[in-house]
Design a protein around this motif. Structure first.
Motif, mmCIF file in Angstrom:
data_model
loop_
_atom_site.group_PDB
_atom_site.id
_atom_site.type_symbol
_atom_site.label_atom_id
_atom_site.label_comp_id
_atom_site.label_asym_id
_atom_site.label_seq_id
_atom_site.Cartn_x
_atom_site.Cartn_y
_atom_site.Cartn_z
ATOM 1 N N GLY A 1 0.821 -1.209 0.000
ATOM 2 C CA GLY A 1 0.000 0.000 0.000
ATOM 3 C C GLY A 1 0.854 1.258 0.000
ATOM 4 O O GLY A 1 0.570 2.222 -0.715
ATOM 5 N N THR A 2 1.909 1.234 0.814
ATOM 6 C CA THR A 2 2.815 2.394 0.862
ATOM 7 C C THR A 2 3.430 2.633 -0.512
ATOM 8 O O THR A 2 3.518 3.767 -0.987
ATOM 9 N N GLU A 3 3.835 1.549 -1.136
ATOM 10 C CA GLU A 3 4.455 1.653 -2.465
ATOM 11 C C GLU A 3 3.499 2.338 -3.452
ATOM 12 O O GLU A 3 3.882 3.256 -4.178
ATOM 13 N N ALA A 4 2.237 1.910 -3.423
ATOM 14 C CA ALA A 4 1.257 2.491 -4.350
ATOM 15 C C ALA A 4 1.003 3.963 -4.022
ATOM 16 O O ALA A 4 0.944 4.811 -4.911
ATOM 17 N N LEU A 5 0.856 4.255 -2.724
ATOM 18 C CA LEU A 5 0.576 5.641 -2.338
ATOM 19 C C LEU A 5 1.743 6.561 -2.687
ATOM 20 O O LEU A 5 1.537 7.687 -3.147
#
Ligand code: TYD
Length: 200
Positions: A60-64
């Motif tokens: 999720g962090t990567e996408a955000l």
């Protein structure tokens, strides 16, 4: 009229090799062209790129962070340049998030659609060149690189999913894409790109 063109493909598909030549072909015809890339394209975006390519983090962090970098890029570079009548050619854009974070890592496609809507709901590339190669070909090309980033170090299965993710994106909106067989020789690809330059 200004145009927003993106280059996409798996690592090793050859897109970056052709991008600068493609941009120069437009410059030679008197157009003002901005060449940029993702993640990156702004000072903050390049700092985020450094983290994204080297540090492990949750999906999720990567996408955000990809979309955070993209928001800066859209607001600081892409929209202002298009507004001034320039052509913008970007090495990757949101299709890469759907392919890598969505299909590659397994993040819900609908979450990515929400981020896309938020960050650039009113802007899509006019044209996307997708460099398509079999995973084995892409991996052979990467094998000669001395250092591989966090994505390039992934396994064959990951890249198979990434490639399928790109194809899914293309099926959803086929008129935006030109699919280029990236397994051809440099010269063959160049001939195809020359035709695209002329048609534009
Ligand atoms: P890449 O264009 O391959 O850089 P280089 O040619 O210098 O290696 O892009 C860096 C990596 O970032 C690539 O492996 C794909 C990944 N990426 C994502 O996972 N999601 C995204 O949204 C973007 C823009 C890139």
């Amino acid at each position: 009229m200004s145009k927003f063109i993106t280059f996409e493909g798996m690592d090793g598909a050859g897109k970056s090799t052709h991008l600068n030549w493609f941009a120069d072909a437009f410059r030679q015809r008197g157009l003002d062209v901005v060449v940029t890339r993702e993640p990156g394209g702004t000072k903050l975006g390049e700092q985020l790129r450094e983290m994204l390519l080297n540090q492990s983090m949750s999906i999720g962090t990567e996408a955000l962070l990809m979309f955070a970098a993209r928001l800066e890029h859209v607001e600081q570079v892409i929209k202002p340049s298009l507004g001034m009548g320039k052509w913008v050619i970007s090495d990757r854009f949101s299709d890469a998030s759907f392919a890598y974070q969505g299909s590659g890592r397994g993040l819900d496609w609908s979450k990515l659609k929400q981020l896309e809507e938020w960050v650039h709901g009113d802007l899509q590339p006019d044209l996307t060149l997708f460099f398509d190669v079999p995973v084995e070909v892409a991996r052979q090309r990467l094998a000669s690189n001395v250092s591989l980033d966090r994505f390039e170090q992934e396994q064959v299965e990951f890249f198979e999913r990434v490639r399928e993710g790109y194809h899914r994106r293309i099926r959803e909106n086929p008129q935006r894409y030109v699919v280029i067989d990236g397994a051809q020789t440099m010269n063959e690809v160049k001939l195809i790109l020359e035709k695209i330059v002329i048609s534009l």
